[in-house]
Design a protein around this motif. Structure first.
Motif, short mmCIF file in Angstrom:
data_model
loop_
_atom_site.label_atom_id
_atom_site.label_comp_id
_atom_site.label_asym_id
_atom_site.label_seq_id
_atom_site.Cartn_x
_atom_site.Cartn_y
_atom_site.Cartn_z
N ARG A 17 -3.80 53.88 -34.14
CA ARG A 17 -3.73 52.50 -33.67
C ARG A 17 -5.01 51.73 -33.96
O ARG A 17 -5.20 50.61 -33.49
N ASP A 19 -8.33 52.55 -33.34
CA ASP A 19 -9.56 52.82 -32.60
C ASP A 19 -10.42 53.83 -33.35
O ASP A 19 -9.91 54.79 -33.95
N GLU A 59 -8.57 39.03 -30.36
CA GLU A 59 -7.55 38.59 -29.41
C GLU A 59 -6.18 38.47 -30.07
O GLU A 59 -5.16 38.90 -29.53
N GLY A 61 -2.97 39.09 -32.23
CA GLY A 61 -2.28 40.30 -32.66
C GLY A 61 -1.94 40.34 -34.13
O GLY A 61 -1.37 41.32 -34.61
N GLN A 64 -5.67 43.74 -36.56
CA GLN A 64 -6.30 44.71 -35.67
C GLN A 64 -7.58 45.32 -36.24
O GLN A 64 -8.33 45.97 -35.52
N ASN A 125 1.25 36.19 -31.20
CA ASN A 125 1.00 36.69 -29.85
C ASN A 125 -0.30 37.47 -29.82
O ASN A 125 -0.70 38.08 -30.83
N GLU A 127 -2.57 40.67 -28.92
CA GLU A 127 -2.25 42.09 -29.09
C GLU A 127 -1.61 42.65 -27.82
O GLU A 127 -2.14 42.49 -26.72
N ALA A 128 -0.43 43.30 -27.99
CA ALA A 128 0.29 43.94 -26.88
C ALA A 128 0.56 42.97 -25.73
O ALA A 128 0.43 43.31 -24.56
N SER A 129 0.93 41.72 -26.07
CA SER A 129 1.12 40.70 -25.04
C SER A 129 2.11 39.66 -25.54
O SER A 129 2.36 39.53 -26.74
N HIS A 130 2.70 38.91 -24.60
CA HIS A 130 3.54 37.77 -24.95
C HIS A 130 2.76 36.46 -24.91
O HIS A 130 3.33 35.40 -25.12
N SER A 390 -4.30 45.15 -40.85
CA SER A 390 -3.27 45.55 -39.89
C SER A 390 -3.10 47.06 -39.92
O SER A 390 -3.47 47.73 -40.90
N THR A 391 -2.52 47.63 -38.86
CA THR A 391 -2.22 49.05 -38.83
C THR A 391 -0.91 49.37 -39.55
O THR A 391 -0.50 50.52 -39.61
#
Length: 401
Positions: A17, A19, A59, A61, A64, A125, A127-130, A390-391
């Motif tokens: 992911r 990290d 911030e 998405g 990454q 959006n 990352e990991a959010s709406h 991107s991943t």
């Protein structure tokens, strides 16, 4: 300085992911291989750490990995593929240097929009959010797409309901930008006139609305096409298109190399003909989406290419081993789920060569295991980084008996 820090403080690789992972197994976000992590968590950048170019990172998405240079990004994509193959007990083949698309080359995008009073938030959006990150710059989109972001805010301020949310899909075509607005109501005359004026003033190729019942074209002065293999192909709403022209070119070149001198080829999950129209010899293009199949058939017939189109759902009715054995090579470009139903039949067939294009290393590795168990050898893998920073991983691979 590095001699004063314990070895565990050195970031040695990136996890799936994105990290950073230190030698002692700690996960540290927003780091690059070669960075040094102090006991208090502060990071001393290493040789592969770069200053992220975008104010919205990390911030947003959409990206990454903007902290990586191209060497580290390419190594990350290679490692993802090797790890997926290793999980299936497959020794890493020749994994070639990664073809990375340049900045500002993405020719399609899906953005989110939200109206707050007269203000409209428009962007990817978080990352990991709406939550929407209101886009003020972007280093991945083609300039033609990003140029529409400011005027779209003004348009959507009139079309979206108060506190309403919608979607914006943009694709760069031969005629310009194809724009699809989702969850937008434009039934009255004022809204219809605003849409027409917007499309005309910004030179759109097409403007369509989707209120939940499918796209409805509101503006299309000329038929919209995308050029694939030198052929202009009609572009249905929602049809798949490779993210960048550079990435598409790298995948096509890898596929042509993988099939070698084959003159009778099947292109499975053919889409609009990204590969079928670029291949030599006679090609059977098999595609389950009716709109894409009809578009490819019309384009091939118009220029008299020897491409024969079969509208067929390969998940429900895959090619049989007998059918596959009639071809000198097969091109396989399934969606992210892979080709679990089709691959065992290819493995049991007499086809001598397979070019496999994938956007998911895990399902690719699963299918590769089945092909290898059926007598194929995985010769090489060409990673392609269309989704820069991107991943997301894409690849083309060559299998031969």
């Amino acid at each position: 300085m590095s001699g004063e820090l314990p070895p565990g403080d050195l970031v040695v690789r990136l996890a799936a992911r994105g990290d950073g992972v230190t030698a002692d197994g700690r996960f540290v976000p927003l780091t690059a291989p070669g960075d040094l992590v102090a006991a208090d968590g502060s990071v001393t950048p290493g040789p592969h750490h770069r200053v992220p170019p975008c104010r919205h990172f990390p911030e947003c998405g959409g990206c990454q990995l903007q902290q990586l240079d191209d060497a580290a990004f390419g190594a990350y994509l290679q490692d993802r593929i090797a790890a997926a193959l290793g999980s299936q007990g497959i020794a890493a083949p020749d994994i070639r240097p990664v073809h990375i698309s340049p900045p500002n080359s993405r020719r399609r995008a899906s953005l989110r929009a939200e109206r707050r009073g007269r203000q409209v938030l428009l962007g990817f959006n978080a990352e990991a959010s709406h939550r929407i990150v209101d886009m003020r710059e972007c280093h991945i989109l083609r300039p033609e797409l990003f140029a529409l972001v400011p005027p779209l805010r003004a348009l959507l301020a009139d079309l979206l309901p108060q506190r309403g949310q919608g979607g914006v899909r943009m694709t760069l075509t031969d005629q310009g930008v194809d724009l699809l607005l989702e969850k937008v109501d434009a039934d009255d005359l004022r809204a219809a006139e605003a849409l027409g004026a917007f499309a005309q003033s910004h030179g759109l190729a097409r403007l369509a609305l989707d209120d939940g019942y499918g796209p409805q074209t509101r503006w299309e002065p000329d038929p919209v096409t995308v050029t694939l293999g030198g052929v202009a192909v009609p572009l249905p709403h929602g049809a798949f298109l490779q993210a960048t022209q550079e990435g598409e070119g790298a995948l096509v070149a890898a596929v042509r190399e993988a099939i070698g001198a084959a003159a009778v080829i099947a292109d499975l999950f053919a889409g609009l003909g990204t590969f079928a129209l670029s291949l030599p010899g006679r090609v059977l293009a098999v595609e389950g989406a009716r709109g894409a199949a009809l578009a490819l058939k019309a384009a091939a017939n118009r220029v008299q290419r020897p491409v024969f189109v079969d509208h067929r759902d390969l998940f429900r009715r895959p090619l049989t081993s007998e059918e596959a054995g009639r071809f000198e090579a097969i091109v396989l470009d399934p969606p992210r789920a892979g080709a679990k139903e089709q691959v065992p039949l290819l493995a049991a067939s007499a086809v001598p060569r397979i070019a496999y294009v994938s956007c998911n290393p895990a399902t690719f590795a699963r299918d590769a295991r089945a092909l290898i168990d059926g007598g194929f050898k995985l010769e090489w893998v060409q990673p392609v980084g269309q989704f820069r920073w991107s991943t997301h991983v894409e690849l083309a691979a060559s299998f031969a008996r």
